[in-house]
Design an enzyme around this catalytic site. Structure first.
Site, PDB file in Angstrom:
ATOM      1  N   ARG A  38       0.864  -1.068  -0.099  1.00  0.00           N
ATOM      2  CA  ARG A  38       0.045   0.000  -0.095  1.00  0.00           C
ATOM      3  C   ARG A  38       0.857   1.285   0.219  1.00  0.00           C
ATOM      4  O   ARG A  38       0.448   2.437  -0.491  1.00  0.00           O
ATOM      5  CB  ARG A  38      -0.896   0.106   1.182  1.00  0.00           C
ATOM      6  N   LYS A 199     -17.514 -15.792   4.269  1.00  0.00           N
ATOM      7  CA  LYS A 199     -18.930 -15.236   4.667  1.00  0.00           C
ATOM      8  C   LYS A 199     -19.806 -14.973   3.067  1.00  0.00           C
ATOM      9  O   LYS A 199     -19.303 -14.210   2.376  1.00  0.00           O
ATOM     10  CB  LYS A 199     -18.704 -13.922   5.374  1.00  0.00           C
ATOM     11  N   GLY A 353      -7.222  -7.627  -0.081  1.00  0.00           N
ATOM     12  CA  GLY A 353      -7.594  -8.516   1.170  1.00  0.00           C
ATOM     13  C   GLY A 353      -6.961  -9.926   1.313  1.00  0.00           C
ATOM     14  O   GLY A 353      -5.724  -9.701   0.880  1.00  0.00           O
ATOM     15  N   GLY A 376     -12.729  -3.898   0.779  1.00  0.00           N
ATOM     16  CA  GLY A 376     -13.994  -3.476   1.271  1.00  0.00           C
ATOM     17  C   GLY A 376     -14.505  -2.413   0.272  1.00  0.00           C
ATOM     18  O   GLY A 376     -15.742  -2.514  -0.240  1.00  0.00           O
TER      19      GLY A 376
END
Length: 396
Positions: A38, A199, A353, A376
């Site tokens: 990043r 999920k 992620g 996200g």
């Protein structure tokens, strides 16, 4: 086409430029930066500003401090890494706002870089407090947002400050939005989406959005078991979100009516526990023992997924195929990632992620067309949501 003004649309020479970056990087137990991806991603924007004689004030968050100073989440370890990557000295001040920060900014010269302390040490950051946003804005003449990973958050440093200063996009943020938007508006076909992770609740909206865009959706990871239960398949002790079984059933039916092929695993690597020394075996998807759980896709599924990926001209991947962090359950993720990397004629976009962590583990990061810095944020954008940090910027 990105419809916001960027840092290249304004004269920054001699100006104080507040740059919101996403330096939310993992740290080692010793407090050193464990992964500088990043930091490297925002170098084009920082170099552009420095090369054009701006006074650059860098602001970021790191981790989840509780609105007060916490040494475990200090940005100080990032300073050395950023200095090394830029090849120039980066000054650091252990505060976000206040008289000492104002004084330090007043003494800056063109081409200098000052990094502030973790913006989430301030309680007004996450609440988008107007008074705190004003304090940040008072430090600068221009605001530049290059923190795509935080663009889905309406915080003081991503939205509030843009109300008080001329607000522009950084080069990374513009590239992220352009690349991801192209997946929705102009993908080459066949288009395969590879989705995994634990999920299903996090990705049902994305699956539904993709139904009018992609040709095939390959689903692995823990999220596949909710879909299998929706199809009446017993899954033993595998992860299932019972509250989302009916939604999964609805999405499967919607996919059928739209002619989109949702491909679920046909076999699994199963075990009684999630452990490095777990005893494993491969079983068909309707043969998972009642006392075991699926922790990776099986070899037949791997071949099925590899074939679909090999034929694609556009590939989007978000989420591992299993518990790739542990050796007994890494093969599926490794094989699918390798297949994506091997398809040199496809545009391959990875949604950040855990997928990015898997790429690093298997040494494949550089072989993808684009790896997003915001898991996200990328999901929200692809779902069709407006990102507050992008919406706050000046239109072209």
């Amino acid at each position: 086409m990105f419809d916001k003004r960027t840092v290249k649309d304004v004269d920054v020479a001699g100006k104080r430029v507040l740059v919101r970056v996403d330096f939310n990087v993992p740290l080692t137990g010793a407090g050193a930066v464990a992964d500088d991806m990043r930091i490297r991603a925002t170098l084009p924007t920082l170099r552009y500003l420095v090369d054009h004689d701006a006074k650059v004030i860098v602001v970021s968050h790191l981790g989840r401090p509780k609105g007060e100073p916490d040494p475990a989440f200090s940005l100080h370890p990032v300073v050395h890494v950023l200095s090394k990557l830029l090849g120039r000295n980066v000054h650091f001040i252990g505060e976000v706002v206040g008289p000492d920060v104002t004084d330090a900014v007043s003494r800056m010269v063109p081409g200098e870089i000052l990094m502030l302390e973790n913006v989430r040490f301030e309680p007004g950051e996450k609440t988008n407090d107007p008074a705190f946003a004003r304090q940040l804005a008072d430090l600068a003449d221009i605001y530049v947002d290059d923190a795509f990973g935080a663009a889905h958050r309406a915080h003081a440093s991503t939205v509030g400050v843009a109300a008080d200063l001329p607000a522009y996009a950084g080069l990374l943020l513009a590239k992220e939005v352009d690349t991801l938007t192209d997946l929705l508006t102009a993908p080459a076909h066949p288009f395969a989406a590879v989705l995994g992770g634990s999920k299903v609740s996090y990705k049902l909206a994305l699956v539904e959005r993709f139904l009018g865009i992609v040709d095939t959706i390959l689903i692995g990871g823990g999220m596949c078991f909710t879909f299998l239960v929706a199809k009446g398949v017993p899954v033993g002790r595998s992860l299932v979100e019972a509250d989302f079984v009916e939604e999964a059933k609805r999405v499967l039916e919607l996919a059928r009516t739209k002619g989109v092929d949702i491909v679920l695993p046909v076999d699994f690597v199963v075990a009684a526990s999630i452990a490095e020394d777990a005893a494993t075996k491969v079983v068909g998807r309707e043969e998972i023992p009642a006392d075991m759980m699926g922790l990776d896709i099986g070899p037949t599924t791997v071949e099925l997924f590899k074939h679909a990926v090999a034929d694609a001209k556009t590939i989007f991947w978000n989420g591992p195929m299993g518990v790739f962090e542990l050796t007994p359950f890494e093969a599926g993720t490794r094989a699918v990632a390798s297949a994506i990397a091997a398809n040199l004629r496809a545009v391959s976009v990875v949604g950040g992620g855990d997928s990015d962590a898997a790429l690093k583990k298997f040494g494949l990061e550089e072989r993808m067309t684009f790896v997003s810095t915001g898991g996200g944020a990328s999901m929200k954008l692809l779902e069709g949501a407006k990102l507050p940090g992008v919406e706050a910027l000046q239109d072209k």
